[in-house]
Design an enzyme around this catalytic site. Structure first.
Site, PDB file in Angstrom:
ATOM      1  N   LYS A  76      37.036  53.444  11.726  1.00  0.00           N
ATOM      2  CA  LYS A  76      37.181  54.653  12.550  1.00  0.00           C
ATOM      3  C   LYS A  76      38.422  54.642  13.447  1.00  0.00           C
ATOM      4  CE  LYS A  76      32.312  55.977  12.641  1.00  0.00           C
ATOM      5  NZ  LYS A  76      31.176  56.393  13.473  1.00  0.00           N
ATOM      6  N   ASP A 112      31.137  62.853  15.427  1.00  0.00           N
ATOM      7  CA  ASP A 112      30.033  62.088  16.041  1.00  0.00           C
ATOM      8  C   ASP A 112      29.622  62.702  17.382  1.00  0.00           C
ATOM      9  OD1 ASP A 112      29.608  60.123  14.100  1.00  0.00           O
ATOM     10  OD2 ASP A 112      31.152  58.804  14.919  1.00  0.00           O
TER      11      ASP A 112
HETATM   12  P1  NAP Z   1      30.183  48.171  18.227  1.00  0.00           P
HETATM   13  O1  NAP Z   1      31.480  48.901  18.406  1.00  0.00           O
HETATM   14  O2  NAP Z   1      30.169  46.855  17.509  1.00  0.00           O
HETATM   15  O3  NAP Z   1      29.548  47.953  19.695  1.00  0.00           O
HETATM   16  C1  NAP Z   1      28.389  47.185  19.842  1.00  0.00           C
HETATM   17  C2  NAP Z   1      27.854  47.334  21.266  1.00  0.00           C
HETATM   18  O4  NAP Z   1      26.634  46.577  21.351  1.00  0.00           O
HETATM   19  C3  NAP Z   1      28.781  46.788  22.345  1.00  0.00           C
HETATM   20  O5  NAP Z   1      28.615  47.526  23.517  1.00  0.00           O
HETATM   21  C4  NAP Z   1      28.246  45.361  22.505  1.00  0.00           C
HETATM   22  O6  NAP Z   1      28.546  44.781  23.753  1.00  0.00           O
HETATM   23  C5  NAP Z   1      26.767  45.605  22.403  1.00  0.00           C
HETATM   24  N1  NAP Z   1      26.031  44.390  22.050  1.00  0.00           N
HETATM   25  C6  NAP Z   1      26.020  43.748  20.847  1.00  0.00           C
HETATM   26  N2  NAP Z   1      25.225  42.657  20.913  1.00  0.00           N
HETATM   27  C7  NAP Z   1      24.741  42.594  22.182  1.00  0.00           C
HETATM   28  C8  NAP Z   1      23.872  41.704  22.869  1.00  0.00           C
HETATM   29  N3  NAP Z   1      23.342  40.628  22.252  1.00  0.00           N
HETATM   30  N4  NAP Z   1      23.566  41.967  24.157  1.00  0.00           N
HETATM   31  C9  NAP Z   1      24.089  43.058  24.789  1.00  0.00           C
HETATM   32  N5  NAP Z   1      24.922  43.945  24.191  1.00  0.00           N
HETATM   33  C10 NAP Z   1      25.247  43.711  22.911  1.00  0.00           C
HETATM   34  O7  NAP Z   1      29.112  49.074  17.472  1.00  0.00           O
HETATM   35  P2  NAP Z   1      29.062  50.680  17.405  1.00  0.00           P
HETATM   36  O8  NAP Z   1      29.805  51.144  16.225  1.00  0.00           O
HETATM   37  O9  NAP Z   1      29.406  51.193  18.755  1.00  0.00           O
HETATM   38  O10 NAP Z   1      27.511  50.904  17.100  1.00  0.00           O
HETATM   39  C11 NAP Z   1      26.517  50.736  18.117  1.00  0.00           C
HETATM   40  C12 NAP Z   1      25.167  51.179  17.560  1.00  0.00           C
HETATM   41  O11 NAP Z   1      25.199  52.583  17.327  1.00  0.00           O
HETATM   42  C13 NAP Z   1      24.801  50.538  16.227  1.00  0.00           C
HETATM   43  O12 NAP Z   1      23.433  50.205  16.254  1.00  0.00           O
HETATM   44  C14 NAP Z   1      25.079  51.620  15.202  1.00  0.00           C
HETATM   45  O13 NAP Z   1      24.249  51.504  14.064  1.00  0.00           O
HETATM   46  C15 NAP Z   1      24.720  52.869  16.004  1.00  0.00           C
HETATM   47  N6  NAP Z   1      25.393  54.089  15.533  1.00  0.00           N
HETATM   48  C16 NAP Z   1      24.611  55.154  15.196  1.00  0.00           C
HETATM   49  C17 NAP Z   1      25.194  56.337  14.784  1.00  0.00           C
HETATM   50  C18 NAP Z   1      24.327  57.498  14.418  1.00  0.00           C
HETATM   51  O14 NAP Z   1      24.831  58.462  13.812  1.00  0.00           O
HETATM   52  N7  NAP Z   1      23.072  57.480  14.774  1.00  0.00           N
HETATM   53  C19 NAP Z   1      26.599  56.445  14.719  1.00  0.00           C
HETATM   54  C20 NAP Z   1      27.378  55.335  15.076  1.00  0.00           C
HETATM   55  C21 NAP Z   1      26.746  54.159  15.480  1.00  0.00           C
HETATM   56  P3  NAP Z   1      29.905  43.924  23.958  1.00  0.00           P
HETATM   57  O15 NAP Z   1      31.010  44.920  24.154  1.00  0.00           O
HETATM   58  O16 NAP Z   1      29.632  43.085  25.138  1.00  0.00           O
HETATM   59  O17 NAP Z   1      30.099  43.089  22.703  1.00  0.00           O
END
Ligand code: NAP
Length: 291
Positions: A76, A112
């Site tokens: 992205k 999104d």
């Molecule tokens: P990302 O960029 O990898 O970000 C992950 C986030 O989770 C960061 O804020 C990270 O914190 C946090 N995190 C990961 N492990 C953690 C832990 N053990 N304790 C506390 N915080 C933790 O992922 P993303 O693309 O933003 O996606 C996030 C979620 O949204 C995913 O579950 C994804 O499937 C979902 N999503 C859904 C849609 C939808 O259409 N429904 C669309 C996009 C994404 P740090 O910064 O500290 O690492």
């Protein structure tokens, strides 16, 4: 037409999704069901594109006459410099999830944010002017925070890595100077400090299958009954976070609505036709099966 096997001919229009890996994506099921329901001569294909081949893939999509693609993890942000123009949303969010491939060039969109707002409205929550807590500051959180700020919500972003939340606030403030945004650590104390609240969004990966017992909400802090809970995760369908909110008597929804509505927005951009949202939802539900 047989819904599971569209008849692909020389005049069939092609759309798709690029990601790495891509096998888990619900988008092919959702879009192909929509094309079939409307009798459109289109098909939607998953493309597994490794990060180092993304520029080559984007050039190839155009050369092949592909009409549009969605982009998912990890592409992205990397798409930003590869398109000919960006919508104001994509530029402000710093991520592209939809390419509209036209004769005059490739336009990078971000659907999104609009998908998230539609999902909230559909679930019965109007975020205009609300006080929101967004847990997480990754790629998905950027769209969510932008969407909420654009409807006048005040947004507190709490993240394990505080610097990432601060960087998100700084980047969005430059685009939305009047937005009420702040950053802090994802700790029980910081969450408690912001209560009561109208909306709590889980934009972390905590609780996603197979880590189904995890939640960003602290076990010892009761979920505020009057707040609406939105979890971006949709596998499992009821995350531990959604369960915590419902057990406290609060209303909650999972991320399937956002997935469907971002896809519906992309569908409308490519085809110029109103998407059959309920068909798309049913296809996702079916693809998810018992998860
Ligand atoms: P990302 O960029 O990898 O970000 C992950 C986030 O989770 C960061 O804020 C990270 O914190 C946090 N995190 C990961 N492990 C953690 C832990 N053990 N304790 C506390 N915080 C933790 O992922 P993303 O693309 O933003 O996606 C996030 C979620 O949204 C995913 O579950 C994804 O499937 C979902 N999503 C859904 C849609 C939808 O259409 N429904 C669309 C996009 C994404 P740090 O910064 O500290 O690492």
């Amino acid at each position: 037409m047989n819904r599971s096997m569209p008849r692909i001919m020389g005049h069939t229009q092609v759309a798709g999704v690029i990601g790495w890996p891509i096998g888990h994506s619900l988008s092919p099921a959702m879009h192909n069901a929509a094309f079939a329901a409307l009798g459109l001569d289109w098909c939607y294909v998953p493309f597994a594109v490794p990060p180092e081949r993304l520029p080559e893939a984007v050039r190839g999509l155009r050369a092949l006459g592909v009409r549009g693609v969605n982009a998912t993890v990890p592409h992205k942000e990397a798409l930003l410099p590869l398109v000919d123009a960006l919508t104001p949303e994509a530029e402000a969010i710093g991520a592209v999830n939809t390419l509209h491939i036209r004769e005059e060039g490739i336009l990078g969109h971000n659907t999104d944010a609009a998908g998230f707002l539609r999902a909230l409205h559909e679930a019965g929550f109007d975020p205009a002017g609300c006080a929101a807590l967004v847990l997480g500051a990754g790629g998905a959180a950027r769209s969510v925070v932008y969407a909420l700020a654009s409807v006048g919500a005040s947004v507190r972003i709490l993240n394990r890595t505080v610097a990432r939340a601060e960087a998100l606030v700084a980047a969005l403030r430059a685009r939305l100077p009047t937005a009420d945004l702040s950053a802090g650590p994802l700790t029980p104390e910081a969450i408690a400090q912001h209560l009561p609240i109208d909306l709590v969004v889980n934009a972390t990966t905590l609780g996603m299958w197979p880590q189904v017992e995890a939640s960003p909400w602290p076990a010892r802090l009761p979920f505020p009954k009057g707040a609406f809970c939105y979890d971006l995760i949709y596998t499992p369908r009821e995350t531990h976070f959604v369960h915590q909110a419902r057990a406290a008597g609060a209303q909650a929804a999972n991320g399937l609505g956002m997935l469907i509505h971002q896809g519906a927005e992309s569908f409308a951009l490519w085809t110029g036709i109103q998407p059959p949202v309920e068909v798309m939802r049913a296809a996702c539900e079916q693809a998810l099966g018992g998860m």
